[in-house]
Write a protein that holds these residues in place. Structure first.
Motif, PDB file in Angstrom:
ATOM      1  N   GLY A 213      50.299  53.667  46.755  1.00 52.33           N
ATOM      2  CA  GLY A 213      50.375  52.540  46.838  1.00 52.33           C
ATOM      3  C   GLY A 213      50.345  51.766  45.661  1.00 52.33           C
ATOM      4  N   ALA A 214      50.110  50.275  45.973  1.00 51.82           N
ATOM      5  CA  ALA A 214      50.528  49.355  44.968  1.00 51.82           C
ATOM      6  C   ALA A 214      48.763  48.251  44.961  1.00 51.82           C
ATOM      7  CB  ALA A 214      51.081  48.165  45.592  1.00 51.82           C
ATOM      8  N   ILE A 215      48.765  48.036  43.651  1.00 50.80           N
ATOM      9  CA  ILE A 215      47.598  46.662  43.378  1.00 50.80           C
ATOM     10  C   ILE A 215      47.941  45.731  43.984  1.00 50.80           C
ATOM     11  CG2 ILE A 215      45.145  45.733  41.810  1.00 50.80           C
ATOM     12  CD1 ILE A 215      45.451  48.920  41.989  1.00 50.80           C
ATOM     13  N   PRO A 216      48.003  45.421  44.605  1.00 52.02           N
ATOM     14  CA  PRO A 216      48.672  43.134  45.538  1.00 52.02           C
ATOM     15  C   PRO A 216      48.079  42.280  44.240  1.00 52.02           C
ATOM     16  CG  PRO A 216      46.327  43.902  46.641  1.00 52.02           C
ATOM     17  CD  PRO A 216      46.986  44.779  45.688  1.00 52.02           C
ATOM     18  N   GLU A 217      48.611  40.995  43.743  1.00 54.19           N
ATOM     19  CA  GLU A 217      47.725  40.155  42.932  1.00 54.19           C
ATOM     20  C   GLU A 217      47.041  39.982  43.163  1.00 54.19           C
ATOM     21  OE1 GLU A 217      49.669  35.453  41.709  1.00 54.19           O
ATOM     22  OE2 GLU A 217      51.223  37.329  42.567  1.00 54.19           O
ATOM     23  N   ASP A 218      45.760  39.492  43.282  1.00 56.85           N
ATOM     24  CA  ASP A 218      44.618  39.215  43.559  1.00 56.85           C
ATOM     25  C   ASP A 218      44.059  38.028  42.562  1.00 56.85           C
ATOM     26  OD1 ASP A 218      42.223  38.927  44.330  1.00 56.85           O
ATOM     27  OD2 ASP A 218      41.704  41.118  44.249  1.00 56.85           O
ATOM     28  N   PRO A 219      43.668  36.984  43.106  1.00 63.21           N
ATOM     29  CA  PRO A 219      43.591  35.338  42.633  1.00 63.21           C
ATOM     30  C   PRO A 219      41.994  35.602  42.129  1.00 63.21           C
ATOM     31  CG  PRO A 219      44.132  35.243  44.624  1.00 63.21           C
ATOM     32  CD  PRO A 219      44.722  36.101  44.388  1.00 63.21           C
ATOM     33  N   ASN A 220      41.069  36.505  43.060  1.00 64.74           N
ATOM     34  CA  ASN A 220      39.756  36.721  42.507  1.00 64.74           C
ATOM     35  C   ASN A 220      39.526  37.363  40.929  1.00 64.74           C
ATOM     36  OD1 ASN A 220      38.449  35.866  44.869  1.00 64.74           O
ATOM     37  ND2 ASN A 220      39.719  37.579  46.053  1.00 64.74           N
ATOM     38  N   PHE A 221      40.615  38.335  41.152  1.00 64.04           N
ATOM     39  CA  PHE A 221      40.704  38.983  39.855  1.00 64.04           C
ATOM     40  C   PHE A 221      40.938  38.131  38.441  1.00 64.04           C
ATOM     41  CE2 PHE A 221      39.696  43.503  38.571  1.00 64.04           C
ATOM     42  CZ  PHE A 221      40.458  43.215  38.051  1.00 64.04           C
ATOM     43  N   ASP A 236      33.427  42.020  48.121  1.00 63.31           N
ATOM     44  CA  ASP A 236      34.106  43.567  48.722  1.00 63.31           C
ATOM     45  C   ASP A 236      35.773  43.120  49.360  1.00 63.31           C
ATOM     46  OD1 ASP A 236      31.550  44.739  48.218  1.00 63.31           O
ATOM     47  OD2 ASP A 236      30.824  44.252  49.308  1.00 63.31           O
ATOM     48  N   ASP A 237      35.968  41.675  50.328  1.00 61.48           N
ATOM     49  CA  ASP A 237      37.307  42.114  50.836  1.00 61.48           C
ATOM     50  C   ASP A 237      38.052  41.019  49.722  1.00 61.48           C
ATOM     51  OD1 ASP A 237      35.974  39.282  49.623  1.00 61.48           O
ATOM     52  OD2 ASP A 237      36.212  39.194  52.194  1.00 61.48           O
ATOM     53  N   SER A 238      38.385  40.744  48.608  1.00 63.43           N
ATOM     54  CA  SER A 238      39.185  41.154  48.360  1.00 63.43           C
ATOM     55  C   SER A 238      40.177  42.157  47.795  1.00 63.43           C
ATOM     56  CB  SER A 238      38.639  41.412  46.061  1.00 63.43           C
ATOM     57  OG  SER A 238      39.662  41.014  44.921  1.00 63.43           O
ATOM     58  N   PRO A 239      41.276  41.272  47.334  1.00 61.94           N
ATOM     59  CA  PRO A 239      42.736  42.208  47.391  1.00 61.94           C
ATOM     60  C   PRO A 239      42.771  43.698  46.952  1.00 61.94           C
ATOM     61  CG  PRO A 239      43.360  40.036  47.554  1.00 61.94           C
ATOM     62  CD  PRO A 239      42.516  40.012  47.523  1.00 61.94           C
ATOM     63  N   ALA A 240      42.585  43.498  45.439  1.00 60.18           N
ATOM     64  CA  ALA A 240      42.948  44.681  44.558  1.00 60.18           C
ATOM     65  C   ALA A 240      41.307  45.595  44.992  1.00 60.18           C
ATOM     66  CB  ALA A 240      42.174  43.903  42.927  1.00 60.18           C
ATOM     67  N   VAL A 241      39.942  45.117  45.197  1.00 61.22           N
ATOM     68  CA  VAL A 241      38.899  46.304  45.822  1.00 61.22           C
ATOM     69  C   VAL A 241      39.478  46.634  46.838  1.00 61.22           C
ATOM     70  CG1 VAL A 241      36.563  46.329  46.384  1.00 61.22           C
ATOM     71  CG2 VAL A 241      37.706  44.548  44.637  1.00 61.22           C
ATOM     72  N   GLU A 242      40.024  46.444  47.837  1.00 64.64           N
ATOM     73  CA  GLU A 242      40.077  46.437  48.736  1.00 64.64           C
ATOM     74  C   GLU A 242      41.651  47.520  48.917  1.00 64.64           C
ATOM     75  OE1 GLU A 242      41.305  43.313  52.038  1.00 64.64           O
ATOM     76  OE2 GLU A 242      39.382  43.584  53.088  1.00 64.64           O
ATOM     77  N   ALA A 243      42.475  47.613  48.344  1.00 60.60           N
ATOM     78  CA  ALA A 243      43.671  48.321  47.470  1.00 60.60           C
ATOM     79  C   ALA A 243      43.102  50.167  47.232  1.00 60.60           C
ATOM     80  CB  ALA A 243      44.739  48.308  46.900  1.00 60.60           C
ATOM     81  N   ALA A 244      42.123  48.924  46.258  1.00 62.37           N
ATOM     82  CA  ALA A 244      41.383  50.191  45.090  1.00 62.37           C
ATOM     83  C   ALA A 244      40.856  51.805  46.143  1.00 62.37           C
ATOM     84  CB  ALA A 244      40.688  50.014  44.183  1.00 62.37           C
ATOM     85  N   ARG A 245      40.384  50.754  47.120  1.00 64.75           N
ATOM     86  CA  ARG A 245      38.964  52.071  48.330  1.00 64.75           C
ATOM     87  C   ARG A 245      40.006  52.496  48.827  1.00 64.75           C
ATOM     88  NH1 ARG A 245      36.781  48.087  50.814  1.00 64.75           N
ATOM     89  NH2 ARG A 245      35.905  47.312  49.388  1.00 64.75           N
ATOM     90  N   LYS A 246      41.927  52.573  49.638  1.00 66.02           N
ATOM     91  CA  LYS A 246      42.311  53.139  49.859  1.00 66.02           C
ATOM     92  C   LYS A 246      42.802  54.456  49.249  1.00 66.02           C
ATOM     93  CE  LYS A 246      43.562  49.273  53.309  1.00 66.02           C
ATOM     94  NZ  LYS A 246      45.118  48.118  53.234  1.00 66.02           N
ATOM     95  N   ILE A 247      43.556  53.949  47.511  1.00 72.13           N
ATOM     96  CA  ILE A 247      44.010  54.989  46.023  1.00 72.13           C
ATOM     97  C   ILE A 247      42.252  55.913  46.457  1.00 72.13           C
ATOM     98  CG2 ILE A 247      44.049  55.393  44.515  1.00 72.13           C
ATOM     99  CD1 ILE A 247      45.379  52.131  44.476  1.00 72.13           C
ATOM    100  N   THR A 248      42.003  55.409  46.337  1.00 74.14           N
ATOM    101  CA  THR A 248      40.388  56.257  46.306  1.00 74.14           C
ATOM    102  C   THR A 248      40.091  57.243  47.640  1.00 74.14           C
ATOM    103  OG1 THR A 248      39.117  54.608  44.670  1.00 74.14           O
ATOM    104  CG2 THR A 248      37.881  56.670  45.215  1.00 74.14           C
ATOM    105  N   ASP A 249      39.951  56.894  48.246  1.00 72.67           N
ATOM    106  CA  ASP A 249      40.719  57.494  49.825  1.00 72.67           C
ATOM    107  C   ASP A 249      41.311  59.088  49.439  1.00 72.67           C
ATOM    108  OD1 ASP A 249      38.043  56.265  51.188  1.00 72.67           O
ATOM    109  OD2 ASP A 249      39.507  54.899  52.236  1.00 72.67           O
ATOM    110  N   GLN A 250      42.174  58.633  49.473  1.00 71.53           N
ATOM    111  CA  GLN A 250      43.390  59.401  49.096  1.00 71.53           C
ATOM    112  C   GLN A 250      43.327  60.529  47.554  1.00 71.53           C
ATOM    113  OE1 GLN A 250      47.893  58.305  49.505  1.00 71.53           O
ATOM    114  NE2 GLN A 250      47.043  56.113  49.301  1.00 71.53           N
TER     115      GLN A 250
END
Length: 254
Positions: A213-221, A236-250
């Motif tokens: 998957g991809a890490i999206p552009e995240d203004p929070n970061f 916790d609801d930051s787009p980059a954090v949520e993407a990393a969570r899915k990547i970690t699951d895989q």
């Protein structure tokens, strides 16, 4: 122990992904985590808020001095004492930090690399940690020097440029040439426009790599970076954090 090595062309965001996945592992509290900053630029410590952590190159200088001052001690004894002390000083909230540091003299990393290899052997054989995350130098240098010879998962961060995508194959080829043991290859897209993601996925799958998957552009970061905060300050609801969570699951489900 599960060893994760993060690779990629300079500027693709491998340090960012290393920090995001470490954040997720710490949040889950699934085991002990050691973060190794194996890039001479030492950016990972800053992103994690672990600035000031002693480095392996600092340890090397202490080792040289103690060999001269204490000839009755063996090199192994001195190394063991210094290494244990280094890990204690690198203790952070939820993980431990180990920084490779800069090379000796005019850019030589030989002795530092030898120490890093010894650290790997000790931690792998000793079973001290559940996870070891290594933010590697840009490109394939660490594999070429066999510093990263034992890795369960090689996670390659890439954009959609030809130079970056060519690095995918080069990392696999160099690993094969030097006899590095890498069980699985993963690819994560970063700094990539949505319409270019399929190109990255196809390049990964053509080599037999799994696209995570991809890490999206995240203004929070961006805001955290400019304010001098750390990856742990991201919501916790930051787009980059949520993407990393899915990547970690895989990765953990492999």
């Amino acid at each position: 122990m599960k060893i994760l090595g993060f690779f990629g062309k300079g500027g693709t965001g491998k340090t960012t992904l290393t920090a995001l996945i470490l954040r997720e592992l710490v949040r889950r509290r699934e085991g002990t985590v050691l973060a190794v900053d194996a890039d001479a630029n030492e950016c990972l410590a800053s992103v994690l808020g672990a600035d000031g952590t002693p480095t392996l190159s600092d340890m090397l200088q202490k080792y040289k001095r103690q060999r001269e001052e204490s000839p009755e001690l063996t090199g192994i004894d001195i190394f063991q004492n210094l290494f244990d002390s280094l890990l204690m000083e690198g203790e952070q909230d939820g993980y431990e930090m180990l920084i490779m540091g800069r090379g000796e003299g005019s850019g030589c990393f030989c002795a530092v690399n030898d120490l890093l290899q010894a650290v790997f052997e000790k931690t792998v054989e000793g079973g001290t940690y559940s996870y070891l995350l290594m933010d590697c130098e840009a490109g394939v240098e660490h594999i070429a020097r066999k510093t990263s010879g034992k890795i369960n998962d090689a996670i390659i961060v890439t954009d959609a440029s030809k130079v970056s995508l060519d690095t995918l194959k080069r990392i696999r080829d160099v690993a094969s040439e030097v006899g590095a043991t890498i069980e699985r290859y993963y690819v994560v897209a970063n700094k990539t426009r949505p319409e270019m993601l399929e190109k990255v996925k196809e390049a990964a799958e053509s080599l037999g790599f799994k696209y995570l998957g991809a890490i999206p552009e995240d203004p929070n970061f961006t805001e955290v970076a400019y304010q001098g905060k750390t990856v742990f300050d991201l919501p916790d609801d930051s787009p980059a954090v949520e993407a990393a969570r899915k990547i970690t699951d895989q990765i953990l489900g492999a």
